[in-house]
Design an enzyme around this catalytic site. Structure first.
Site, PDB file in Angstrom:
ATOM      1  NE  ARG A 183      -3.612   0.246   2.565  1.00 11.18           N
ATOM      2  CZ  ARG A 183      -4.267   0.555   3.691  1.00 11.18           C
ATOM      3  NH1 ARG A 183      -4.300  -0.312   4.701  1.00 11.18           N
ATOM      4  NH2 ARG A 183      -4.870   1.717   3.812  1.00 11.18           N
ATOM      5  CB  CYS A 241      -1.792   3.905   9.737  1.00 10.50           C
ATOM      6  SG  CYS A 241      -3.124   4.556  10.772  1.00 10.50           S
TER       7      CYS A 241
END
Length: 285
Positions: A183, A241
């Site tokens: 990611r 995050c």
């Protein structure tokens, strides 16, 4: 509240020994990504550690009109919500998750510290370790024991979009991204919109700080993980995050390793990816 590893953690044995102590409060802070199709509150209702209350990070959050999930509420709302759960001045708070030490248990640990309550720790290994050791659970509701909570916000522990944007140029702080590497590099589908990472940030997937059973690694191993990611714990660190949850795993891990104050970018990638004009990099750090 002590543990051989850190005062940020308690063992299942410690909690079992102190479960009936009048100054201990237990919190189930479980949370799941929408794609997981699990309801944390329903699971809590079916079984939880005796005396535990449920802390919903999507409810104890900023106003419902906020475009981002579970953003930090203001001090007034936070105090009003947590005191109804019996969380307040003069009590030791132990937070656990249904899937181990990580995720929202660490988020709640960080939130409480941000608002000035430092007598808080995460149950190392969470509910899975508790159950594996055949310790008691119940489906009985926990009666409310309202308690006053004095909120004293520590702005050092929180970063907002404009601060992170300015840091892209100044590089005064190390931004560490807790998302999975694919990611971070932009090689995987990104649930929060465009893929990639904040320019200049480092990548340390949160699960690299955990053992296979969901407990935290020891301080030396955590320091090595940060070092291997290129992060110097002697310098200022901000954790990020997807939506501000697993970033708190990095914050707690750094705390165990001796870095007591790591800030969290509250909006994280959910905010960065959805804000027009945000610079984005792809590929490895």
């Amino acid at each position: 509240m002590t543990n051989p590893t850190s005062d940020a953690l308690v063992s299942t044995q410690w909690l079992a020994d102190h479960l009936d102590a009048p100054d201990v409060r237990v919190v189930d802070a479980s949370w799941y990504m929408p794609a997981q199709n699990k309801n944390a509150r329903e699971i809590y209702n079916a079984q939880h550690i005796p005396g535990a209350v449920f802390f919903d990070i999507d409810e104890i959050a900023a106003d419902d009109s906020a475009p981002l999930p579970h953003m930090m509420p203001d001090a007034i709302k936070f105090s009003a919500k947590v005191r109804k759960l019996g969380l307040g001045d003069g009590v030791r708070i132990v937070v656990y998750g249904q899937t181990g030490s990580a995720l929202a248990a660490c988020r709640v640990w960080w939130m409480l510290r941000h608002f000035g309550h430092h007598d808080v720790a995460v149950l190392d290994g969470g509910l899975p370790k508790w159950l594996a050791e055949k310790r008691p659970v119940t489906d009985a509701p926990t009666p409310p024991r309202e308690r006053h909570f004095t909120a004293r916000a520590n702005s050092f522990l929180l970063r907002e979009y404009d601060q992170v944007l300015a840091n892209v140029k100044s590089k005064r702080e190390q931004l560490v991204d807790a998302r999975a590497t694919e990611r971070f590099t932009g090689d995987a589908d990104e649930p929060w919109g465009k893929a990639g990472h904040v320019p200049g940030s480092y990548n340390l997937p949160f699960d690299r700080l955990l053992n296979a059973d969901g407990t935290f690694k020891d301080a030396d191993a955590i320091r090595t993980a940060f070092h291997d990611a290129g992060v110097n714990l002697d310098k200022s660190v901000v954790a990020s995050c997807g939506s501000g949850v697993t970033a708190c795993v990095l914050a707690l891990g750094a705390y165990i390793a001796g870095k007591k104050e790591v800030a969290v970018y509250d909006g994280s990638w959910a905010e960065w990816a959805s804000t027009e004009g945000s610079p984005v990099d792809k590929g490895p750090a």
